[in-house]
Enzyme design. Structure first.
Site, short mmCIF file in Angstrom:
data_model
loop_
_atom_site.label_atom_id
_atom_site.label_comp_id
_atom_site.label_asym_id
_atom_site.label_seq_id
_atom_site.Cartn_x
_atom_site.Cartn_y
_atom_site.Cartn_z
N GLY A 559 0.83 -1.19 0.00
CA GLY A 559 0.00 0.00 0.00
C GLY A 559 0.86 1.24 0.00
O GLY A 559 2.08 1.17 0.16
N GLY A 562 -0.29 8.63 2.80
CA GLY A 562 0.28 9.95 2.97
C GLY A 562 1.66 9.86 3.59
O GLY A 562 2.53 10.69 3.37
N PHE A 563 1.84 8.84 4.36
CA PHE A 563 3.08 8.58 5.07
C PHE A 563 4.22 8.17 4.17
O PHE A 563 5.36 8.56 4.31
CB PHE A 563 2.83 7.40 6.00
CG PHE A 563 3.05 7.72 7.43
CD1 PHE A 563 4.32 7.61 7.95
CD2 PHE A 563 2.00 8.09 8.25
CE1 PHE A 563 4.53 7.88 9.28
CE2 PHE A 563 2.21 8.36 9.57
CZ PHE A 563 3.48 8.26 10.11
N GLY A 564 3.87 7.24 3.31
CA GLY A 564 4.90 6.62 2.48
C GLY A 564 4.42 5.23 2.13
O GLY A 564 3.22 4.94 2.20
N LYS A 565 5.38 4.36 1.78
CA LYS A 565 4.99 3.03 1.33
C LYS A 565 4.74 2.09 2.52
O LYS A 565 5.32 2.26 3.58
CB LYS A 565 6.09 2.44 0.45
CG LYS A 565 6.12 3.08 -0.92
CD LYS A 565 6.90 2.20 -1.91
CE LYS A 565 6.66 2.64 -3.34
NZ LYS A 565 7.83 3.31 -3.95
N ASP A 676 -9.85 11.81 11.61
CA ASP A 676 -9.75 11.49 10.18
C ASP A 676 -10.36 10.11 9.92
O ASP A 676 -9.76 9.28 9.25
CB ASP A 676 -8.30 11.55 9.71
CG ASP A 676 -8.21 11.57 8.18
OD1 ASP A 676 -9.22 11.89 7.53
OD2 ASP A 676 -7.13 11.23 7.65
#
Ligand SMILES: *[C@@H]1O[C@H](CO)[C@@H](O)[C@H](O)[C@H]1NC(C)=O
Ligand SMILES: *[C@@H]1O[C@H](CO)[C@@H](O)[C@H](O)[C@H]1NC(C)=O
Ligand SMILES: *[C@@H]1O[C@H](CO)[C@@H](O)[C@H](O)[C@H]1NC(C)=O
Ligand SMILES: *[C@@H]1O[C@H](CO)[C@@H](O)[C@H](O)[C@H]1NC(C)=O
Ligand SMILES: *[C@@H]1O[C@H](CO)[C@@H](O)[C@H](O)[C@H]1NC(C)=O
Ligand SMILES: *[C@@H]1O[C@H](CO)[C@@H](O)[C@H](O)[C@H]1NC(C)=O
Length: 839
Positions: A559, A562-565, A676
Site C-alpha cells: 500500500g 500519505g506517510f509513504g509506502k 480522520d
C-alpha cells in the site's frame, strides 16, 4: 401433653455463684466483642474479656443503650448501629484458621436507643460470610435481647459476620462472640447449624415475670462450659424434676460434648416407667424455619444411684424417622444425635419396660440444618483485594465482606466471573485518590482482564508482573510520575521515542518529558508473547536492519499512504505485519510519526489496528503494524472490487468500527479524537473483522491545536462536519459525523464525495441522498451491488442512525456509544427477522 415450650421461666441461679470463685481461665481462641463499647472489660461472671469493635469493623457508630434492667449484662449497655451502607461486616480472624468448627453468637439488645416504638415491625438480615444466616427482628417490648447462634465451619481464615439492611430498619448489634470447638462434635467437615434452643432441663428457677420465651441472661456458660455454650434453665412443667445433691465431682465428666456437670446434674423425667417423655416442637420450629431440617442433640446422664437394673432408653423421632437406644450408667454422660428430620419435630423417650425406672432427659440442643449455597470468591483474590484496600486506605461503603458474593453486594468498582469459585476479573480504581506505588498485590488478581488506575497520584514503576497476567486485555494507568519498570528513565532521556511505550498521553496535550498520563493497554495475548513484546518495546525500538529483515529487504509493497509506502513483513515468531515507512519527503513529517508511534504503541483494542513496534533512527522511520489481510473498507465498497460485501457483513463492520471509536472516545480517561475517520482508514482482517487505523493525525492535530495553529486542513474532505470546516473546533461529535458518512458509504457503496448523476461534477454524498431519503424511498440509495439482498427494516434503521450522526448541528448528534447500541440492535433485528430477507 401440651408442648411446654411456652412455659419458660428463668431466675438467678444461686449455684452459679460458685463459679465465680473459679480462677480466671485463659480463653483459648475466644473472640469476644462488646459492640459499641468504648473500653475493653472482663465480665466477672464468665471471666470473659470483651474487646471493643476496633480492628474488627470500620463502619457504623456506637450508641448507648438502656435495656431498663438493672441486672443486665454489660454487653447490652451499648450497641453499634449501621445507618449507612447496605452490608456492614465484622471480620473475625480466629487463630485456628479455616476448616474448623466455630460457635458464633451474635446478641442484639435494642433498648429503644432511637426512642422509636418498639412494636414497630423492624428487622434486618444477618449473613455469615457469603451466605444467609438469619433474619433479626428488633427485640419486642418483652424481650431484653435477641440471640443468634450457629455452629459453622469456615472455608477461609477470615470469617465475616455481616449485617444487611433490607430497608426495614437500621441494623444494630450488641455483642459478637466466636468460640473454637476442639473436636468434630457438631459438624464434621462442612456446613452450618443454626441453634434454636439449648435447654438445661430440670433446672428450677423462679418464674420470670414475662409470659414469653425471654432470653434471661444468666444461663450456665463459661467457665463451666469450656465452649461457652449458653444452657438455658428450663422446666417442662408437667415432667418430674430430678437432681443430684451428692457432692460428686462433676468437673471430671469427660464426655465428648463436654456438657458441664452443672447442666447434667439436673434432669426431668416422667413419674411412671411406662409413660414416655414426649415433646412436640413441630409447630414452633416450623414457624421459625419452615421447610428446613431439624437435628437434635440429647444429653443423658444417670444421676440416681439405682440398685436394680439400669435405665435403658429408646429415643424415637417423628414416628421412627430416627430411633436409637442407649443404656445409662451412673454419672456417665452420653449423647444421642439425631439424623436431620423434616416436616415435623417431635420425639418420645421410652424406658425399657423391665427396668422399672421412668425415662429421663438432662439437656437438649435443637438446631436447624442450614445450607451454604454460595461459594466465596477465590481466596487468593480476596487476599489480594484486601491488601489493595489496606495499602491505599480505600474507604468505600461497599468494600466489606466478600468482594463478589452475594452479587448484589459486590464491591463497587469491580466485576467478577460467575465461576466456581468466583474470580475478580475487572477493577476500576480511577479517581480514588490512590497515593504511592503500584502495589504488587494487583498482579495477584490472576484472572484480571481489566484494570483502570487512572487519575490517581501513583508513582514509581509499573510492576512487570502486571504485564504477565494472562487475561489482562485492558490496563489504564493515568498518573503523574509512572513508568514501566525501574529505574524511571523517561524523565532523564532526551529522545522521547525511545521510551515511548511508557509515554504519556493526555488526550490533547503532549508533554514529552513530563508525564501527565499513561495509557497503556495490553493486547490479550499469550504471556510470553506479550512479555516479549513489552520488553522489546520497552528496551529499544527496532533497528533499521531488523526492519529490512522483517520486510525481506522491502520486497513487497502492499500500500501507499500519505506517510509513504507500506510493506509486507514477518516477525521472528511468524506474525505477519505491515511495515509503514515514513518517506523523508513525507508531507506530514516527523511530528506525526512520533505522535502516531507514541499513541498506537500504548492503545490496544480489538477494533483498533495494533502497533507492534517502530523504528526510529536518524534516516529511517518505520511503524510495524498488525497485518490486515483484507485491506481497507473503501476498496471493498468500490465498483471494481471483485467481491461484494453482504449486508450482514456491512452491519458487522459498522459495529466493529463503532466499537473502536467508542473505545477512543469513552474507553480512556481522556477521550482520543480520531479526526480522520473514513472508509480507507477502516481496515479488515481476513475474517472481515474491522479495525480503525491512523491515529497519527489526531495526535498531530492535538499538538497543533495546542499551539493554536489552524486545524482547517485536518481530516479529509467529505468527512468533516460543517462546524469543523468553519471553526476548526474539533471534538467527539466531529468523529460521529465522519462515522455517519462511513455508514452512508456502507449503505450506498458510494464514496463520500461522489460524481454527480450526469458524471460531470462532484457532489457530497449527503447532497445526493438526503432528498431521496426524505422522500421515503431508500431502495434508490441502497448499493445496487447488494442486488436487493438486505433486510429493509434493518436498512432503514441504519439510514436513521447515519442521518442523526450527520446532523448539521454537532449538538444534535448522539454520542458514539449510543450509536453503537443502536447498531447492535439493528444487527440483532437483522438476524432475528426470520421472514425478512436473510441477508
Ligand atoms: C456511652 O456512655 C459512656 C459512659 O457514660 C460514655 O463514656 C460514652 O462516650 C457513651 N457513648 C456514646 C456513643 O455516647
Ligand atoms: C453476675 O451474676 C450475678 C448473679 O449470679 C448477677 O447479679 C450479676 O449482675 C452478674 N454480673 C454481671 C457483670 O453480669
Ligand atoms: C477439613 O477438615 C476435615 C476434617 O476435619 C478434613 O477431612 C478435610 O479434608 C479438610 N478440608 C480441607 C479443605 O482442608
Ligand atoms: C434439687 O432438689 C432439691 C430438693 O429436691 C431442691 O431443694 C434444689 O433446689 C434442687 N436443685 C436445683 C438446682 O434445682
Ligand atoms: C462491571 O460491569 C458493569 C455491567 O456490565 C459495567 O457497567 C461496569 O463498568 C463494570 N465495571 C468494571 C470495573 O469493569
Ligand atoms: C484466561 O487465560 C486462560 C489461560 O491462562 C485461558 O484459558 C482463558 O480462556 C482466559 N479467559 C479469558 C476470559 O480470556
Amino acid at each position: 401433653m401440651s408442648p411446654s415450650i411456652t412455659t419458660f421461666s428463668f431466675a438467678l441461679l444461686a449455684s452459679l455463684a460458685s463459679a465465680l470463685v473459679l480462677v480466671v481461665q485463659a480463653q483459648p481462641g475466644f473472640i469476644s466483642i462488646n459492640c459499641g463499647a468504648s473500653n475493653e472489660y472482663t465480665d466477672e461472671n464468665t471471666s470473659i474479656t470483651y474487646k471493643t469493635d476496633d480492628g474488627f469493623i470500620g463502619s457504623g457508630r456506637n450508641v448507648n443503650v438502656s435495656t431498663g434492667d438493672q441486672n443486665n449484662l454489660q454487653i447490652l449497655n451499648d450497641a453499634r448501629i449501621f445507618p449507612d451502607g447496605t452490608r456492614n461486616c465484622y471480620t473475625l480472624r480466629p487463630d485456628q484458621g479455616k476448616n474448623r468448627t466455630y460457635l458464633i453468637r451474635a446478641s442484639f439488645g435494642y433498648g429503644k436507643y432511637d426512642g422509636k416504638d418498639q412494636d414497630e415491625d423492624r428487622y434486618f438480615d444477618l449473613h455469615i460470610d457469603v451466605n444467609y444466616w438469619s433474619e433479626v427482628q428488633y427485640p419486642n417490648d418483652l424481650q431484653m435481647y435477641v440471640l443468634k447462634e450457629i455452629m459453622y465451619v469456615s472455608k477461609a481464615d477470615d470469617i465475616q459476620v455481616c449485617l444487611v439492611n433490607t430497608g426495614n430498619g437500621v441494623p444494630f448489634i450488641s455483642a459478637l462472640e466466636l468460640r473454637p470447638l476442639d473436636d468434630d462434635i457438631y459438624l464434621s467437615g462442612s456446613g452450618l447449624l443454626r441453634l434454636w434452643e439449648r435447654l438445661n432441663l430440670g433446672r428450677s428457677s423462679e418464674a420470670y415475670p414475662y409470659p414469653y420465651p425471654i432470653r434471661y441472661p444468666y444461663p450456665i456458660r463459661h467457665p463451666d462450659d469450656v465452649y461457652d455454650r449458653m444452657w438455658m434453665p428450663d422446666i417442662i412443667f408437667d415432667w418430674a424434676i430430678l437432681n443430684t445433691t451428692s457432692a460428686i465431682d462433676l468437673s471430671k465428666n469427660n464426655n465428648a460434648y463436654k456438657v458441664p456437670g452443672e447442666v447434667l446434674r439436673t434432669a426431668e423425667g416422667t413419674t411412671e416407667s411406662s409413660s414416655p417423655l414426649y415433646i412436640d416442637w413441630s409447630e414452633k420450629l416450623l414457624e421459625w424455619a419452615p421447610r428446613e431440617k431439624g437435628i437434635v442433640y440429647l444429653h443423658f446422664m444417670e444421676i440416681e444411684r439405682l440398685s436394680g437394673p439400669q435405665r435403658e432408653l429408646t429415643i424415637s423421632m417423628n414416628d421412627n424417622q430416627f430411633t436409637e437406644t442407649v443404656s445409662l450408667e451412673y454419672l456417665k454422660p452420653v449423647a444421642v444425635v439425631s439424623t436431620p428430620v423434616s416436616e415435623q419435630f417431635s420425639f418420645s423417650i421410652y424406658s425399657k419396660k423391665n427396668s422399672g425406672n421412668p425415662p429421663i432427659l438432662n439437656a437438649a440442643e435443637i438446631f436447624i440444618v442450614g445450607d451454604l449455597p454460595n461459594l466465596p470468591t477465590a481466596q487468593d483474590d480476596v487476599k489480594a483485594i484486601n491488601d489493595i484496600k489496606a495499602t491505599y486506605h480505600i474507604k468505600s461503603e461497599s468494600w466489606q465482606g466478600d468482594p463478589c458474593i452475594p452479587s448484589k453486594f459486590k464491591w463497587d468498582g469491580l466485576n467478577c466471573s460467575d465461576g466456581n469459585p468466583p474470580r475478580i476479573i475487572s477493577l476500576k480504581l480511577s479517581s480514588r485518590n490512590l497515593v504511592g506505588n503500584i502495589v504488587s498485590s494487583l498482579s495477584h488478581l490472576s484472572k484480571m482482564e481489566y484494570l483502570d488506575l487512572s487519575n490517581n497520584q501513583l508513582k514509581g514503576a509499573i510492576p512487570e508482573t502486571l504485564a504477565e497476567l494472562p487475561n489482562l486485555s485492558f490496563l489504564l494507568i493515568g498518573n503523574v510520575d509512572l513508568c514501566l519498570a525501574d529505574p524511571c528513565l523517561h524523565k532523564k532521556k532526551k529522545n522521547s521515542i525511545h521510551v515511548s511505550v511508557v509515554t504519556l498521553v493526555s488526550g490533547f496535550f503532549v508533554v514529552l518529558f513530563g508525564a501527565l498520563a499513561i495509557i497503556w493497554l495490553i493486547k490479550r495475548k499469550q504471556i510470553a508473547e506479550s512479555r516479549e513484546r513489552m520488553l522489546r518495546l520497552k528496551n529499544r525500538p527496532f533497528e533499521y536492519g531488523e526492519v529490512s529483515k522483517i520486510t525481506g529487504n522491502f520486497g513487497r509493497v502492499i500500500g501507499e499512504g500519505g506517510f509513504g509506502k507500506v510493506y509486507h513483513g514477518t516477525l521472528d515468531d511468524g506474525t505477519v505485519v505491515a511495515v509503514k515507512m515514513l518517506s523523508e519527503s513525507s508531507k506530514q513529517g516527523y511530528k506525526e510519526f512520533q505522535a502516531e508511534a507514541q499513541l498506537l504503541v500504548i492503545v490496544h483494542h480489538r477494533n483498533l489496528v495494533s502497533l507492534f513496534g517502530y523504528c526510529d533512527d536518524s534516516k529511517h522511520m518505520a511503524l510495524i503494524y498488525e497485518y490486515m489481510a483484507n485491506g481497507n473498507l473503501r476498496q471493498h465498497l468500490s465498483d471494481n472490487h471483485p467481491k461484494v460485501l453482504t449486508w450482514k457483513k456491512r452491519l458487522q463492520i459498522a459495529v466493529d468500527a463503532a466499537q473502536g471509536l467508542d473505545y477512543l472516545h469513552n474507553g480512556c480517561n481522556l477521550p482520543i479524537i480520531h479526526r480522520d475517520l473514513k472508509t480507507s482508514n477502516i481496515l479488515l482482517k481476513e475474517d472481515f473483522q474491522a479495525k480503525i487505523a491512523d491515529f497519527g493525525l489526531s495526535r498531530a492535530f492535538a499538538t497543533e491545536n495546542d499551539s493554536r495553529v489552524s486545524t482547517r486542513l485536518a481530516g479529509t474532505i467529505g468527512y468533516l462536519g460543517p462546524e469543523f470546516q468553519c471553526s476548526g473546533n474539533c471534538d467527539k461529535k466531529s468523529d460521529v459525523y465522519s462515522f455517519g458518512i462511513v455508514l452512508f458509504e456502507l449503505i450506498t457503496g458510494q464514496p463520500a464525495v461522489m460524481r454527480s448523476q450526469d458524471g460531470t461534477d462532484f457532489m457530497h454524498i449527503l447532497e445526493w441522498l438526503i432528498p431521496i431519503v426524505e422522500g421515503g424511498d431508500i431502495q434508490r440509495i441502497m448499493d445496487p451491488r447488494l442486488q436487493g439482498e438486505f433486510n429493509i427494516n434493518s436498512a432503514w434503521k441504519v439510514v436513521e442512525i447515519a442521518t442523526i450522526c450527520t446532523q448539521p448541528r454537532a449538538i444534535e448528534r448522539p454520542d458514539i456509544n449510543h450509536v453503537l447500541a443502536k447498531l447492535k440492535e439493528s444487527l440483532v433485528s437483522n438476524s432475528s427477522d426470520l421472514f425478512g430477507d436473510p441477508l
